[in-house]
Each structure stands twice: as structure tokens, then as C-alpha cells.
Enzyme design. Structure first.
Site, mmCIF file in Angstrom:
data_model
loop_
_atom_site.group_PDB
_atom_site.id
_atom_site.type_symbol
_atom_site.label_atom_id
_atom_site.label_comp_id
_atom_site.label_asym_id
_atom_site.label_seq_id
_atom_site.Cartn_x
_atom_site.Cartn_y
_atom_site.Cartn_z
ATOM 1 N N ASN A 212 -14.912 -20.869 -57.120
ATOM 2 C CA ASN A 212 -14.587 -22.265 -56.819
ATOM 3 C C ASN A 212 -15.551 -22.833 -55.792
ATOM 4 O OD1 ASN A 212 -11.418 -20.971 -57.184
ATOM 5 N ND2 ASN A 212 -12.104 -22.634 -58.485
ATOM 6 N N HIS A 244 -6.817 -22.234 -60.440
ATOM 7 C CA HIS A 244 -8.169 -22.116 -59.915
ATOM 8 C C HIS A 244 -9.058 -21.186 -60.731
ATOM 9 C CE1 HIS A 244 -6.471 -24.036 -56.335
ATOM 10 N NE2 HIS A 244 -7.707 -24.230 -55.922
ATOM 11 N N ASP A 267 -5.183 -20.325 -50.095
ATOM 12 C CA ASP A 267 -5.842 -21.614 -49.880
ATOM 13 C C ASP A 267 -4.784 -22.718 -49.935
ATOM 14 O OD1 ASP A 267 -7.860 -23.424 -49.361
ATOM 15 O OD2 ASP A 267 -8.535 -23.562 -51.440
#
Length: 380
Positions: A212, A244, A267
Site C-alpha cells: 500500500n 487493503h 493502521d
């Protein structure tokens, strides 16, 4: 202090493997080798016992962010503890330098009190090409003087700084961080393969949410992903929320890096454990719909609403990864990276009594932190 306990009969995930019908002795705040006289026996047959989770990269939860007040920070910490994260590094997001240094001071006090395990600065030293959910207007080059300013503001509690190491000052900042015992993480980067190799050689040891906010792998331009996966010195962060990463990307990372070099992270932003709606991530507005967080302007993915118990369950039941490898990625590996593996990350005598109780389907039923139930399983 809570009475001593013997948690008996579970499938216990130990550094040496899985012990069927095992037991864990909790004496005060620590795990003990032998049960003291009068210890309470708790029957946990039919359950899994795993170490408390260690999250390296987390921006908030429970409706509160680590960019807020001390009360906000503790709201977020407690939200993640209820999902098994007993050790948590608080991550900031790109903002004005004065605001970041102020927040570093606030967070350092909570780290000194043992509520969080330190501070991770994600931004502002990242690439505008791969900014993701960071304000482009507030980005800056990783000048070592500015990096040093944040580290100093953290008063010894800075654990990690994410950098686009290809930017001016990037390599010198990596060397500075390494000299000060702070993890230099490569992320939100537009670096080439060769630039990434150079940054690793300079001392970078973590890939911030691998795949990412970085260039994809190309057959003529292998990019940072290839360099980060192939180097034994690098731990790769993975966000296993089904949003993700494609399952094949997750499998690729485990296969090439090996289970010992993977750290599952959340995250998470403040919507984790809080539901859909409008939120702020730093100065940017975020819309969370069906558990997926995206910037209102531009639609970029804006962190996650993940908790680590869900990451574990998905890794075992959907991705079909070995339980021992998943537990290591949630506990032992990040604890080792933080230099805390003498205290947390595995169920061994002398370590903190941080543990998670799961049912046979890997659904969380209990959480203990330093010998006290955060989530009481209320068995039988």
C-alpha cells in the site's frame, strides 16, 4: 493485585508450537512456571490461548484518535485492548510540525506511564506521489533536523518514523534514526528498487503497510516491494482486513519474507470499533461505509477499521495460514522489533501476563493484560 490463576485445558500457542490441553500460570502481573499455593484454576478447555497482540501501527479507535487529548488517546487504547491488543504503538498522521511536536509530548507521557508502547510518526516526510490519506500541503522532505526535532519531542519514546527515503535528506535521516535506536520504516514512497536497497543498507528495517502507498512490482522496474521482501533485515507490515490486500498478495508476502518477518498491523483510525460515519484523519475528512474508510475528497483508502482479533481470525479461517505463524505475526515478531520481547510477545514464564482467549472458531472471548481481565470470559 488479582489472585493467582491457572488457565487449564486450552490449546496454548507457545514459541515451541501448540500444546494441546496446556496450561498457563498467572502469578500477579506475570506468567509463572509453577502455580503458587491457593491459585484459582480456570477451565478453558475447548479454547485457544495466545499471547496478547502487539500493534506497531495504529492511529486510533473507539471514536477517538491518537492526535487528540490524553482522554481521547486512552479511549482508543481501551477500544483496542478489548480486541486483544495489549501492547500498542500510537501512530500520528501528517500535520504541522508544531502540532506533531506537541502531540509527541502528550503521547510520551502516556508511554512513560506504560499505557502505550511508544510513538510512530507516519508523515510528514513522505512522497506526494504516494501520499494516500495524508494532506499534501503539509508534506515536507525528510530533513534530518526536522526528523531530529520529532524524535527529541518524544523524549525517548519514539519507536518508528515512516519515510519516503528517496526524497532529499532521506538516507541521512535513516542513518540518524538508526543511531538513535528508532526504527526507520520505508513507506508512502515512490522509490525505485535500487533506492530502496540503498535505504535498507543505510539502516531501514520496516516496510510500512507493504504493497500500500508504493509502486507495484514491474518486470523491468521491480520497485520497493521486491527489495523489501527479499532482504532478511526487513520486517514487512501487512493490513489483513480483506480491503487493503488481495489474499494472493498476503500469501506472496508470507512466502517470500517468511513468517518470522511479517507483522500484522491495523493502521486503524478512530472508526475502528465505532461504526460507519464521518470522521477526521488528521486534518482530512473521512467517510466510513460498510467498515471501509475513504477520504471524502478523492476517495483514497484512509487507514482501516480493523482490530487485530479480526486480522487473526481472517488469517486462519480465510487465508488458511498456520496458527503458529499468524500468532507470531501478531505478537512475537512486532515485540522483537520493538525490543520488548523480554516482556511481551509470547506465553513464557517471567513475561507479562498478557494473553487472549479465543473459542474454537477463533472468536475472541477473553483478554488479560498484566494479570487483570480486560475482557472477562466468565466461563462456566
Amino acid at each position: 493485585m488479582a489472585p493467582s490463576k491457572v488457565l487449564d485445558g486450552a490449546r496454548v500457542v507457545l514459541p515451541t508450537g501448540i500444546a494441546d490441553g496446556g496450561r498457563v500460570v498467572v502469578d500477579g502481573t506475570r506468567i509463572a512456571a509453577d502455580a503458587p499455593r491457593g491459585a484459582e484454576t480456570v477451565d478453558v478447555t475447548g479454547h485457544w490461548l495466545v499471547p496478547g497482540f502487539v500493534d506497531l501501527h495504529n492511529h486510533g479507535g473507539g471514536g477517538a484518535a491518537f492526535s487528540g487529548s490524553a482522554e481521547d488517546v486512552m479511549t482508543a487504547v481501551r477500544a483496542h485492548r478489548a480486541h486483544g491488543t495489549t501492547t500498542l504503538v500510537a501512530s500520528t498522521v501528517t500535520d504541522e510540525m508544531d502540532l506533531l511536536t506537541h502531540q509527541a509530548g502528550l503521547l510520551s507521557e502516556l508511554a512513560e506511564q506504560g499505557e502505550i508502547a511508544g510513538i510512530h510518526f507516519e508523515g510528514p516526510f513522505i512522497s506526494p506521489c504516494r501520499k494516500g490519506a495524508h494532506s499534501e500541503a503539509l508534506l515536507r522532505h525528510p530533513d534530518p533536523a526536522d526528523v531530529r526535532k520529532l524524535v527529541d519531542a518524544a523524549r525517548g519514546q519514539a519507536r518508528m518514523v515512516t519515510l519516503a527515503t528517496e526524497l532529499p535528506g532521506g538516507l541521512d535521516s535513516v542513518r540518524l534514526l538508526a543511531e538513535h535506536g528508532v526504527i526507520a520504516a520505508i513507506g508512502h514512497t515512490d522509490a525505485t528498487y535500487e533506492q530502496t536497497v540503498e535505504a535498507i543498507d543505510a539502516g531501514a528495517t520496516v516496510a510500512t503497510h507493504l504493497f500500500n502507498a508504493m509502486p507495484p512490482v514491474g518486470h523491468r522496474a521491480p520497485g520497493p516491494i521486491t527489495a523489501l521482501l527479499e532482504d532478511e533485515r526487513v520486517t514487512v507490515e501487512l493490513i489483513n482486513d480483506g480491503v487493503h490486500l488481495h489474499p494472493a498478495a498476503l500469501e506472496l508476502a508470507f512466502h517470500h519474507a517468511g513468517a518470522a518477518r511479517v507483522a500484522f498491523i491495523t493502521d486503524a483510525m478512530d472508526a475502528a470499533g465505532s461504526g460507519d460515519g464521518r470522521y477526521l484523519l488528521g486534518p482530512l475528512e473521512v467517510q466510513v461505509t460498510d467498515g471501509v474508510a475513504r477520504l471524502v475528497e478523492g476517495g483514497s483508502i484512509a487507514g482501516s477499521t480493523l482490530t487485530l482479533d479480526r486480522a487473526l481470525r481472517r488469517a486462519v479461517t480465510v487465508d488458511r495460514l498456520p496458527v503458529e505463524d499468524v500468532v507470531a505475526a501478531l505478537s512475537a515478531n512486532p515485540a522483537r522489533l520493538l525490543g520488548m520481547d523480554d516482556r511481551v510477545g509470547s506465553l513464557e514464564p517471567g513475561k507479562d501476563a498478557d494473553l487472549v482467549l479465543l473459542d474454537e472458531d477463533f472468536v475472541l472471548k477473553g483478554v488479560m493484560r498484566r494479570g487483570e481481565w480486560v475482557v472477562d470470559p466468565r466461563l462456566g
